[in-house]
Design an enzyme around this catalytic site. Structure first.
Site, PDB file in Angstrom:
ATOM      1  N   MET A  38       0.846  -1.189   0.000  1.00 40.41           N
ATOM      2  CA  MET A  38       0.000   0.000   0.000  1.00 40.41           C
ATOM      3  C   MET A  38       0.885   1.245   0.000  1.00 40.41           C
ATOM      4  O   MET A  38       0.414   2.355   0.274  1.00 40.41           O
ATOM      5  CB  MET A  38      -0.938  -0.007   1.197  1.00 40.41           C
ATOM      6  CG  MET A  38      -1.908  -1.203   1.137  1.00 40.41           C
ATOM      7  SD  MET A  38      -3.521  -0.881   1.869  1.00 40.41           S
ATOM      8  CE  MET A  38      -3.044  -0.469   3.534  1.00 40.41           C
ATOM      9  N   PHE A  40       4.136   3.963   0.785  1.00 40.83           N
ATOM     10  CA  PHE A  40       4.828   4.569   1.925  1.00 40.83           C
ATOM     11  C   PHE A  40       5.834   3.555   2.469  1.00 40.83           C
ATOM     12  O   PHE A  40       5.801   3.165   3.640  1.00 40.83           O
ATOM     13  CB  PHE A  40       3.847   5.036   3.008  1.00 40.83           C
ATOM     14  CG  PHE A  40       4.340   6.281   3.712  1.00 40.83           C
ATOM     15  CD1 PHE A  40       4.359   7.496   3.044  1.00 40.83           C
ATOM     16  CD2 PHE A  40       4.814   6.225   5.007  1.00 40.83           C
ATOM     17  CE1 PHE A  40       4.836   8.649   3.671  1.00 40.83           C
ATOM     18  CE2 PHE A  40       5.306   7.369   5.640  1.00 40.83           C
ATOM     19  CZ  PHE A  40       5.314   8.571   4.968  1.00 40.83           C
ATOM     20  N   HIS A  45       9.205  -3.423   3.667  1.00 41.31           N
ATOM     21  CA  HIS A  45       8.939  -3.643   2.241  1.00 41.31           C
ATOM     22  C   HIS A  45      10.227  -3.923   1.478  1.00 41.31           C
ATOM     23  O   HIS A  45      10.279  -4.788   0.610  1.00 41.31           O
ATOM     24  CB  HIS A  45       8.283  -2.398   1.627  1.00 41.31           C
ATOM     25  CG  HIS A  45       6.955  -2.042   2.210  1.00 41.31           C
ATOM     26  ND1 HIS A  45       6.781  -0.965   3.052  1.00 41.31           N
ATOM     27  CD2 HIS A  45       5.737  -2.620   2.090  1.00 41.31           C
ATOM     28  CE1 HIS A  45       5.504  -0.887   3.408  1.00 41.31           C
ATOM     29  NE2 HIS A  45       4.851  -1.883   2.846  1.00 41.31           N
ATOM     30  N   GLY A 155       5.162  -9.872   4.428  1.00 45.74           N
ATOM     31  CA  GLY A 155       5.872  -9.751   5.690  1.00 45.74           C
ATOM     32  C   GLY A 155       5.100 -10.414   6.822  1.00 45.74           C
ATOM     33  O   GLY A 155       3.878 -10.345   6.875  1.00 45.74           O
ATOM     34  N   MET A 156       5.841 -11.029   7.736  1.00 43.77           N
ATOM     35  CA  MET A 156       5.218 -11.728   8.853  1.00 43.77           C
ATOM     36  C   MET A 156       4.681 -10.775   9.921  1.00 43.77           C
ATOM     37  O   MET A 156       4.072 -11.223  10.876  1.00 43.77           O
ATOM     38  CB  MET A 156       6.196 -12.728   9.470  1.00 43.77           C
ATOM     39  CG  MET A 156       6.233 -14.061   8.745  1.00 43.77           C
ATOM     40  SD  MET A 156       4.625 -14.922   8.741  1.00 43.77           S
ATOM     41  CE  MET A 156       4.541 -15.454  10.459  1.00 43.77           C
ATOM     42  N   ASP A 158       2.241  -8.872   9.432  1.00 45.71           N
ATOM     43  CA  ASP A 158       0.829  -9.204   9.267  1.00 45.71           C
ATOM     44  C   ASP A 158       0.699 -10.724   9.167  1.00 45.71           C
ATOM     45  O   ASP A 158       0.381 -11.267   8.105  1.00 45.71           O
ATOM     46  CB  ASP A 158       0.271  -8.532   8.014  1.00 45.71           C
ATOM     47  CG  ASP A 158       0.230  -7.016   8.153  1.00 45.71           C
ATOM     48  OD1 ASP A 158      -0.421  -6.548   9.097  1.00 45.71           O
ATOM     49  OD2 ASP A 158       0.865  -6.326   7.344  1.00 45.71           O
ATOM     50  N   SER A 193       6.522  -0.033  10.266  1.00 48.50           N
ATOM     51  CA  SER A 193       5.155   0.099   9.762  1.00 48.50           C
ATOM     52  C   SER A 193       4.961   1.477   9.171  1.00 48.50           C
ATOM     53  O   SER A 193       5.527   2.460   9.670  1.00 48.50           O
ATOM     54  CB  SER A 193       4.155  -0.103  10.908  1.00 48.50           C
ATOM     55  OG  SER A 193       2.866   0.364  10.515  1.00 48.50           O
ATOM     56  N   SER A 194       4.162   1.557   8.101  1.00 44.28           N
ATOM     57  CA  SER A 194       3.862   2.858   7.502  1.00 44.28           C
ATOM     58  C   SER A 194       3.133   3.743   8.490  1.00 44.28           C
ATOM     59  O   SER A 194       3.148   4.961   8.378  1.00 44.28           O
ATOM     60  CB  SER A 194       3.004   2.665   6.249  1.00 44.28           C
ATOM     61  OG  SER A 194       3.645   1.783   5.358  1.00 44.28           O
TER      62      SER A 194
END
Lengths: 302, 302
Positions: A38, A40, A45, A155-156, A158, A193-194
């Site tokens: 998503m 940013f 990432h 990514g783990m 999530d 995290s973004s």
């Protein structure tokens, strides 16, 4: 990549152009790796891009803030965006093509047809964010059909998303291999995290406690405790003592990736997970592992 | 097909074998046509096979009685089956590969993830059979991902299905062209259906009136009537006079394929549709056309 001189990253807007690009890649015999994001972009990432570059011939990333996975309109509208920075970072990381579709291109007939996730969603973030994983599964079904990847990278952080997307791949027979990648953290342990940019200085400082609380759960587990609730209580107790600004959304301990309590005793693979709210930022973190390998446990094992 | 000698039809059970077969076909540059069926093949299905043979290099058909699209358990359990006859008919019609998967192969994780159709389903069969089109869209998503067809062929008897599947293809970006085919009828006008075998002699005789009722609606339309309800009333009035055994489930007149009443005046493409129950058999029929071309109307125009 064949050439020594790194090729410029393509920017692709339309699903039709992306489908054409993928077709060429497949025709040339290249495997396609896909990292849906998503935007940013942060170190988390970039670690997915790196893994994709290592394990796929052609790497495609997408930046699309998917409206259907947001419960709160405010969170969607305020989701941080910086496309030029994202494109620069993706190119530097070796991404071959960046997919930047409009909402109307991804949802040409709105929400006429959507995906419903009926398992693994009544716990953790699924319980706090009803419909969230339906939105995730809907957009990924679209993206997987357009991009036709051989490998997808998630990514783990999530972890529930990894579990749900694995179900989606199995259910719809997508010919794609899920490659989960370890959580990337700040030096003080906070998961990247973004949404971290939404924290003020005091919140940012306290947020490092999230990871430490999960480690208390791991410690309890390593000491021999196998009762889901008692392990979760150890985490909650730590948070009660150390979180002054953050509000606990959930702390939960479950078998992984089925996300069930198989009886009352944790065994096999497991997850210790939390979500904590700081004003407009809701942060998540987790530790996964297996009881069999408890003493050689490494974080993010999947 | 390249050879003069017709090759024997393959029977394929597993999704993996089917995916492999399709990959070979694509590698050889052949277009793949797909006809999904629930078996107990009749002339309607054979017309789809014929169209597929004419317009695709490689023709794949499936026979799979999909449990998730049945509301009534009884209808599912009693759905007529004759795989050997189906295979013989498919082979004679020129089908190259027949896909005969087990339920567990199609639904490897049950209904963990399904498809939801949110538009075009609150009318006609969607209203009488809640969840039916969710089941249809779910199984087709799976089959489309496995078979990766270039063309799919559906009969206009299930006109609402054609409309819903078109939405599905658009929503999920399946790179496939929908080819709707005209209704095939018995000499007395009854639309061919696998469920016709459930009719007794008297019911079978009366069932020819279904089509005649729809023609009354067309006649009213040709005479200049454009009010949806008045056209539907003409059909209902005919049925009241001519159906002694059948029980009307619905008679409806709508714009097609959006299946809406755009105001009160029918314009553009339309459908006049009915469903009638005879004991355990629920029969459907329809006429589609366009008001612009009313006087050159031919049935099954799509």
């Amino acid at each position: 990549m064949e050439s020594v001189q790194k090729k410029r990253m393509l920017r692709i807007k339309s699903p039709e152009d992306m489908a054409r690009f993928v077709k060429e890649q497949k025709k040339a015999g290249r495997t396609v790796g896909f990292v849906p994001t998503m935007g940013f972009l942060h170190e988390g990432h970039l670690s997915l891009f790196q893994k994709a570059v290592e394990t796929s011939d052609c790497v495609i990333a997408s930046v699309f803030v998917n409206p259907t996975q947001f419960g709160e309109r405010e969170d969607y509208i305020n989701y941080p965006q910086d496309t030029e920075r994202d494109a620069r970072l993706a190119e530097e990381a070796g991404v071959d093509a960046l997919f930047l579709p409009d909402e109307s291109a991804v949802y040409p007939n709105g929400t006429a047809v959507t995906v419903k996730v009926n398992e693994k969603t009544d716990v953790l973030c699924g319980r706090s964010r009803p419909g969230h994983f339906d939105g995730v599964a809907t957009v990924l079904t679209k993206l997987f059909t357009i991009v036709q990847p051989d490998h997808v990278y998630f990514g783990m952080k999530d972890a529930q998303q990894v579990a749900v997307v694995s179900s989606l791949i199995q259910a719809f027979h997508f010919p794609v291999k899920m490659i989960p990648c370890p959580i990337v953290r700040e030096p003080d342990g906070l998961a990247r995290s973004s949404r971290n940019v939404r924290l003020n200085a005091d919140e940012r400082k306290e947020a490092a406690e999230l990871r430490k609380g999960l480690e208390q759960g791991m410690k309890t587990l390593k000491q021999g405790e196998r009762d889901f609730e008692k392990i979760a209580d150890a985490v909650r107790s730590y948070y009660r003592g150390h979180l002054k600004l953050g509000k606990i959304d959930y702390v939960d301990v479950l078998n992984y990736p089925d996300l069930k309590r198989n009886g009352t005793v944790l065994s096999g693979r497991f997850i210790i997970a939390c979500a904590v709210r700081y004003g407009r930022a809701r942060l998540i973190d987790n530790i996964t592992g297996s009881t069999a390998a408890l003493f050689s446990e490494k974080e993010g094992e999947v």
